[in-house]
Design an enzyme around this catalytic site. Structure first.
Site, PDB file in Angstrom:
ATOM      1  N   ARG A 170       0.826  -1.230   0.000  1.00  0.00           N
ATOM      2  CA  ARG A 170       0.000   0.000   0.000  1.00  0.00           C
ATOM      3  C   ARG A 170       0.851   1.267   0.000  1.00  0.00           C
ATOM      4  O   ARG A 170       0.497   2.271   0.625  1.00  0.00           O
ATOM      5  CB  ARG A 170      -0.923   0.032   1.229  1.00  0.00           C
ATOM      6  CG  ARG A 170      -2.016  -0.995   1.219  1.00  0.00           C
ATOM      7  CD  ARG A 170      -2.965  -0.816   0.017  1.00  0.00           C
ATOM      8  NE  ARG A 170      -4.176  -1.578   0.201  1.00  0.00           N
ATOM      9  CZ  ARG A 170      -4.301  -2.874  -0.099  1.00  0.00           C
ATOM     10  NH1 ARG A 170      -3.290  -3.553  -0.605  1.00  0.00           N
ATOM     11  NH2 ARG A 170      -5.451  -3.483   0.101  1.00  0.00           N
ATOM     12  N   GLU A 204      -4.537   4.401   6.271  1.00  0.00           N
ATOM     13  CA  GLU A 204      -4.240   4.023   4.884  1.00  0.00           C
ATOM     14  C   GLU A 204      -4.625   5.095   3.851  1.00  0.00           C
ATOM     15  O   GLU A 204      -3.837   5.381   2.959  1.00  0.00           O
ATOM     16  CB  GLU A 204      -4.916   2.677   4.598  1.00  0.00           C
ATOM     17  CG  GLU A 204      -4.278   1.915   3.463  1.00  0.00           C
ATOM     18  CD  GLU A 204      -5.078   2.036   2.205  1.00  0.00           C
ATOM     19  OE1 GLU A 204      -4.479   2.001   1.135  1.00  0.00           O
ATOM     20  OE2 GLU A 204      -6.300   2.187   2.287  1.00  0.00           O
ATOM     21  N   SER A 227     -10.473   0.148   3.303  1.00  0.00           N
ATOM     22  CA  SER A 227      -9.680  -0.057   4.519  1.00  0.00           C
ATOM     23  C   SER A 227      -9.167   1.285   5.028  1.00  0.00           C
ATOM     24  O   SER A 227      -8.513   2.009   4.278  1.00  0.00           O
ATOM     25  CB  SER A 227      -8.457  -0.924   4.214  1.00  0.00           C
ATOM     26  OG  SER A 227      -8.854  -2.196   3.791  1.00  0.00           O
TER      27      SER A 227
HETATM   28  N1  EPU Z   1     -11.239  -9.889  10.513  1.00  0.00           N
HETATM   29  C1  EPU Z   1     -11.772  -9.657  11.770  1.00  0.00           C
HETATM   30  N2  EPU Z   1     -12.850  -8.826  11.873  1.00  0.00           N
HETATM   31  C2  EPU Z   1     -13.437  -8.244  10.786  1.00  0.00           C
HETATM   32  C3  EPU Z   1     -12.912  -8.509   9.493  1.00  0.00           C
HETATM   33  C4  EPU Z   1     -11.808  -9.344   9.385  1.00  0.00           C
HETATM   34  O1  EPU Z   1     -11.279 -10.157  12.769  1.00  0.00           O
HETATM   35  O2  EPU Z   1     -14.415  -7.482  10.975  1.00  0.00           O
HETATM   36  C5  EPU Z   1     -10.022 -10.720  10.406  1.00  0.00           C
HETATM   37  C6  EPU Z   1     -10.291 -12.155  10.024  1.00  0.00           C
HETATM   38  O3  EPU Z   1      -9.417 -12.954  10.756  1.00  0.00           O
HETATM   39  C7  EPU Z   1      -9.930 -12.178   8.562  1.00  0.00           C
HETATM   40  C8  EPU Z   1      -8.774 -11.210   8.526  1.00  0.00           C
HETATM   41  O4  EPU Z   1      -9.157 -10.183   9.432  1.00  0.00           O
HETATM   42  O5  EPU Z   1      -9.572 -13.454   8.138  1.00  0.00           O
HETATM   43  C9  EPU Z   1      -8.477 -10.630   7.141  1.00  0.00           C
HETATM   44  O6  EPU Z   1      -9.639  -9.972   6.616  1.00  0.00           O
HETATM   45  P1  EPU Z   1      -9.787  -9.733   5.042  1.00  0.00           P
HETATM   46  O7  EPU Z   1      -9.642 -10.997   4.307  1.00  0.00           O
HETATM   47  O8  EPU Z   1     -11.039  -8.959   4.806  1.00  0.00           O
HETATM   48  O9  EPU Z   1      -8.531  -8.874   4.646  1.00  0.00           O
HETATM   49  P2  EPU Z   1      -7.868  -7.600   5.289  1.00  0.00           P
HETATM   50  O10 EPU Z   1      -6.448  -7.921   5.540  1.00  0.00           O
HETATM   51  O11 EPU Z   1      -8.654  -7.121   6.449  1.00  0.00           O
HETATM   52  C10 EPU Z   1      -7.017  -6.593   3.047  1.00  0.00           C
HETATM   53  C11 EPU Z   1      -7.035  -5.290   2.326  1.00  0.00           C
HETATM   54  C12 EPU Z   1      -8.356  -5.074   1.604  1.00  0.00           C
HETATM   55  C13 EPU Z   1      -8.570  -6.232   0.646  1.00  0.00           C
HETATM   56  C14 EPU Z   1      -8.566  -7.547   1.456  1.00  0.00           C
HETATM   57  C15 EPU Z   1      -8.683  -8.772   0.583  1.00  0.00           C
HETATM   58  C16 EPU Z   1      -5.533  -3.820   3.554  1.00  0.00           C
HETATM   59  C17 EPU Z   1      -5.412  -2.614   4.438  1.00  0.00           C
HETATM   60  N3  EPU Z   1      -6.775  -4.180   3.245  1.00  0.00           N
HETATM   61  O12 EPU Z   1      -7.973  -6.527   4.093  1.00  0.00           O
HETATM   62  O13 EPU Z   1      -8.231  -3.887   0.843  1.00  0.00           O
HETATM   63  O14 EPU Z   1      -9.783  -6.106  -0.069  1.00  0.00           O
HETATM   64  O15 EPU Z   1      -7.308  -7.655   2.171  1.00  0.00           O
HETATM   65  O16 EPU Z   1      -7.465  -9.000  -0.033  1.00  0.00           O
HETATM   66  O17 EPU Z   1      -4.527  -4.395   3.178  1.00  0.00           O
HETATM   67  C18 EPU Z   1      -8.609  -1.530   0.805  1.00  0.00           C
HETATM   68  O18 EPU Z   1      -7.392  -1.382   0.754  1.00  0.00           O
HETATM   69  O19 EPU Z   1      -9.401  -0.538   0.815  1.00  0.00           O
HETATM   70  C19 EPU Z   1      -9.168  -2.864   0.935  1.00  0.00           C
HETATM   71  C20 EPU Z   1     -10.459  -3.083   1.116  1.00  0.00           C
END
Ligand code: EPU
Length: 332
Positions: free
Chosen positions: A159, A327, A231
């Site tokens: 990012r 972010e 995010s």
């Molecule tokens: N989780 C929670 N609570 C929640 C949501 C998620 O505990 O309310 C935990 C779960 O353990 C889950 C983990 O967080 O398995 C990861 O969640 P997710 O797969 O949604 O991915 P993320 O790491 O939270 C990142 C990106 C997103 C992207 C997703 C999918 C960043 C800052 N965010 O989110 O990007 O869509 O992976 O690859 O890296 C964005 O940048 O605007 C964005 C949405």
């Protein structure tokens, strides 16, 4: 060149934070962009480039000119495609698939424009823009010159890119070129996406795109319905020693080895566990759909959004000793 005075900032960003810009103009081509910036330089007006406004928070009014890039156009030469900065990102992804090219399908449905995508090196479901981007064309207002930057020049990281560092306010991305694939190679490293294909492997990039769209629609609030900037925090990168400390104290904590050589924590998990999910303050909320997203249903100001972000950072820091980094780009 049309310049409008006193424009509402809310409709220009997906966060819909209230506020006003002193001036606003659209640049539909490179000549208009040059003329607008020259005008700002001569009149000593601050300027700020905006694409789809999906990763930006204005902290209050903007005493300058917001220039929205609306230049359109896309070309294909074999597996190499170029799109102008003002093209919508997801329309562009769909077009590449219609062309029989693959690579960008995991990045489906990300809001914003093509020109904004390299700034934060957009990433989702195991793929980052940096893997497929070949070069960008930028405009340097200082020297009034157009130049190409290679992928290496862009200094991509999680990012992050040179456009968030040395080149802030010094370069405008006018087009982006990608090197895509004519043969479909599924990228299913991300467990949530792999689950969608546990019975039958995907046969086409279009199938992966459809699955990504389904997941995003289920997990992330739609900015067209509930204002948000995706995010709001980065997933923190931590050292092996910190990872050890956290795992011994919180055995359930999700920790992933990261390609950057460090360990990556899930910011959403930290926020959730710190008791912040559904936290609300003056009309801004931590999304109940996804803890990483702050929503702004009340269309409050950027200051109110940032106050809630600070509260979340404080609670995560108090509980885990980890500092969360914001972010989106904050413009004061
Ligand atoms: N989780 C929670 N609570 C929640 C949501 C998620 O505990 O309310 C935990 C779960 O353990 C889950 C983990 O967080 O398995 C990861 O969640 P997710 O797969 O949604 O991915 P993320 O790491 O939270 C990142 C990106 C997103 C992207 C997703 C999918 C960043 C800052 N965010 O989110 O990007 O869509 O992976 O690859 O890296 C964005 O940048 O605007 C964005 C949405």
């Amino acid at each position: 060149m049309v310049i409008v005075e006193q424009t509402e900032l809310g409709p220009l960003t997906t966060m819909a934070a209230s506020g006003c810009s002193r001036y606003f103009a659209e640049a539909g081509n490179a000549d208009t962009l040059r003329a607008l910036i020259r005008h700002c330089q001569e009149k000593h007006i601050r300027w700020q480039i905006l694409g789809g406004g999906s990763n930006v928070v204005f902290n209050g009014n903007f005493d300058g000119m917001v220039i929205r890039l609306t230049m359109k156009g896309r070309q294909r030469c074999g597996s190499v495609v170029t799109a102008s900065a003002g093209e919508g990102w997801d329309e562009f992804v769909a077009w590449t698939l219609d062309q029989g090219l693959s690579g960008l399908e995991n990045l489906s449905l990300i809001p914003g424009t093509v020109g904004a995508a390299p700034v934060q090196n957009i990433g989702a479901y195991g793929v980052e823009l940096a893997e497929l981007m070949d070069r960008v064309q930028v405009y340097y207002p200082e020297s009034d010159a157009f130049e190409e930057l290679s992928r290496a020049d862009c200094q991509f990281a999680y990012r992050d890119s040179i456009f968030k560092k040395e080149l802030v306010g010094r370069a405008v991305i006018v087009s982006v070129t990608f090197s895509l694939r004519e043969t479909f190679l599924p990228r299913l490293d991300y467990p949530i996406l792999a689950d969608q294909f546990s019975v039958k492997a995907p046969q086409s990039a279009a199938e992966v795109r459809a699955a990504v769209i389904r997941i995003r629609q289920r997990r992330l609030p739609d900015p067209a319905v509930i204002p948000n900037a995706g995010s709001f925090f980065k997933n923190p990168l931590i050292s092996a020693a910190d990872a050890q400390r956290l795992i011994s104290e919180w055995p359930d904590i999700p920790v992933h080895a990261s390609p950057e050589g460090d360990f990556k924590l899930s910011a959403a998990w930290l926020i959730d566990q710190a008791g912040c999910k559904r936290l609300a303050q003056d009309g801004v909320k931590v999304s109940d759909q996804h803890a990483l997203v702050l929503t702004n249903p009340g269309r409050a100001s950027g200051a109110v959004v940032l106050a809630l972000a600070t509260e979340v950072q404080q609670r995560v820091s108090d509980r885990f000793g980890i500092s969360l980094e914001i972010e989106p780009v904050v413009i004061s």
